[in-house]
Scaffold this motif. Structure first.
Motif, mmCIF file in Angstrom:
data_model
loop_
_atom_site.group_PDB
_atom_site.id
_atom_site.type_symbol
_atom_site.label_atom_id
_atom_site.label_comp_id
_atom_site.label_asym_id
_atom_site.label_seq_id
_atom_site.Cartn_x
_atom_site.Cartn_y
_atom_site.Cartn_z
ATOM 1 N N ILE A 1 1.088 -0.975 0.135
ATOM 2 C CA ILE A 1 -0.560 0.233 -0.165
ATOM 3 C C ILE A 1 1.198 1.246 -0.230
ATOM 4 C CG2 ILE A 1 -1.743 1.466 0.961
ATOM 5 C CD1 ILE A 1 -2.983 -1.239 2.013
ATOM 6 N N SER A 2 2.499 1.306 0.736
ATOM 7 C CA SER A 2 2.942 2.698 1.088
ATOM 8 C C SER A 2 3.821 2.826 0.468
ATOM 9 C CB SER A 2 4.198 1.956 2.368
ATOM 10 O OG SER A 2 3.162 2.208 3.734
ATOM 11 N N ASN A 3 4.223 1.470 -1.192
ATOM 12 C CA ASN A 3 4.461 1.745 -2.335
ATOM 13 C C ASN A 3 3.947 1.898 -3.502
ATOM 14 O OD1 ASN A 3 7.033 0.371 -1.618
ATOM 15 N ND2 ASN A 3 6.574 -1.966 -2.558
ATOM 16 N N THR A 4 2.535 2.038 -3.231
ATOM 17 C CA THR A 4 2.017 2.416 -4.521
ATOM 18 C C THR A 4 0.877 3.765 -3.984
ATOM 19 O OG1 THR A 4 0.451 0.720 -4.458
ATOM 20 C CG2 THR A 4 -0.253 1.564 -5.264
ATOM 21 N N GLU A 5 0.857 4.337 -2.945
ATOM 22 C CA GLU A 5 0.783 5.378 -2.417
ATOM 23 C C GLU A 5 1.758 6.102 -3.336
ATOM 24 O OE1 GLU A 5 -2.716 4.383 0.629
ATOM 25 O OE2 GLU A 5 -0.920 5.251 1.487
ATOM 26 N N GLY A 6 3.024 5.854 -2.881
ATOM 27 C CA GLY A 6 4.519 6.887 -2.638
ATOM 28 C C GLY A 6 4.714 6.847 -4.002
ATOM 29 N N SER A 7 4.751 5.758 -4.813
ATOM 30 C CA SER A 7 5.172 6.371 -6.192
ATOM 31 C C SER A 7 3.690 6.773 -7.035
ATOM 32 C CB SER A 7 5.196 4.461 -6.825
ATOM 33 O OG SER A 7 5.025 4.971 -8.113
ATOM 34 N N VAL A 8 2.946 6.987 -6.753
ATOM 35 C CA VAL A 8 0.902 7.953 -7.178
ATOM 36 C C VAL A 8 1.879 9.235 -6.806
ATOM 37 C CG1 VAL A 8 -1.562 8.923 -6.800
ATOM 38 C CG2 VAL A 8 -0.552 6.280 -7.348
ATOM 39 N N ALA A 9 1.873 9.465 -5.586
ATOM 40 C CA ALA A 9 2.556 10.723 -5.292
ATOM 41 C C ALA A 9 3.910 11.210 -5.447
ATOM 42 C CB ALA A 9 2.752 10.712 -3.594
ATOM 43 N N ARG A 10 4.576 10.559 -6.545
ATOM 44 C CA ARG A 10 5.553 10.817 -7.559
ATOM 45 C C ARG A 10 5.507 11.325 -8.399
ATOM 46 N NH1 ARG A 10 10.864 7.292 -5.896
ATOM 47 N NH2 ARG A 10 11.379 8.481 -7.152
ATOM 48 N N GLY A 11 4.378 10.747 -9.203
ATOM 49 C CA GLY A 11 4.297 11.701 -10.467
ATOM 50 C C GLY A 11 3.540 10.117 -11.399
ATOM 51 N N THR A 12 3.162 8.854 -10.511
ATOM 52 C CA THR A 12 2.836 7.660 -11.505
ATOM 53 C C THR A 12 1.319 7.249 -11.623
ATOM 54 O OG1 THR A 12 4.557 6.660 -10.655
ATOM 55 C CG2 THR A 12 2.655 4.760 -11.301
ATOM 56 N N PHE A 13 1.148 6.625 -12.762
ATOM 57 C CA PHE A 13 -0.415 6.902 -13.299
ATOM 58 C C PHE A 13 0.218 5.549 -14.031
ATOM 59 C CE2 PHE A 13 2.354 9.108 -16.545
ATOM 60 C CZ PHE A 13 1.961 8.035 -17.261
ATOM 61 N N GLY A 14 0.441 5.099 -14.034
ATOM 62 C CA GLY A 14 0.684 3.320 -14.162
ATOM 63 C C GLY A 14 2.173 2.030 -14.547
#
Length: 202
Positions: free
Chosen positions: A160-173
């Motif tokens: 969960i944290s990896n996913t949320e952190g990735s999105v926070a950095r700009g990930t969308f896919g």
């Protein structure tokens, strides 16, 4: 100092093709990619995105061009094509939790290789517990240990944290890459990733 991250989910065939191309880039640059497990479904939900299988529906010419880009990628990186998974989309929650757990062990690289094989070279329905267990045993991985590891609360929270952190950095896919803090999306950006690694290294 160069840090290169590969934010991946086993459910993305383009992430699989990137995985096949990465060893060559590592060899040419001398920099190892850090594989970060994320849950693509969580990324899509957080960003209101959908998979290409959905977004390309009904668009004239774009699916054909996407296939052309893939052929060019395969030729450029000299990697084999993936086999379409007849069970797609596969819910990758458990095998991504498995990736988080395996990263804490000494068989992470083998786990990544083998789960990708079971998803995109010899496709299986890798969201069924019995099939996951059989695939792990076939790959000579510690099935019971990994299946238990998928249920550890800290493992679940890390994904969960990896996913949320990735999105926070700009990930969308997926696949998404970071060279230090520079973000790159898609397998076709791997050339840019390699160029940025070399530029930062000087």
């Amino acid at each position: 100092m160069v840090t290169v991250e590969f934010h991946f989910d086993f459910g993305s065939p383009n992430a699989y093709l990137s995985h096949l191309a990465i060893p060559g880039i590592e060899e040419r640059t001398g920099v190892r990619f850090d594989y970060i497990p994320v849950l693509l479904g969580g990324v899509f939900k957080a960003t209101n995105n959908v998979s290409p299988a959905v977004s390309l529906q009904g668009i004239r010419n774009k699916p054909e061009y996407t296939q052309l880009e893939t052929r060019r990628f395969l030729q450029a990186y000299q990697v084999p094509a993936y086999q379409p998974n007849p069970h797609f989309p596969v819910n990758t929650l458990q095998i991504m939790r498995g990736a988080v757990f395996a990263k804490q062990q000494d068989y992470f690289d083998k786990y990544i290789d083998e789960i990708y094989r079971h998803m995109w070279r010899e496709p299986k329905k890798m969201d069924e517990p019995d099939i996951i267990e059989a695939a792990l045993r076939e790959s000579a991985l510690p099935a019971e240990e990994i299946l238990a590891g998928m249920q550890i609360p800290e493992v679940k929270q890390t994904l969960i944290s990896n996913t949320e952190g990735s999105v926070a950095r700009g990930t969308f896919g997926s696949p998404t890459f970071f060279v230090n803090d520079e973000i790159y999306f898609g397998k076709d950006r791997l050339r840019d990733v390699e160029e940025e690694i070399l530029r930062v290294r000087g």
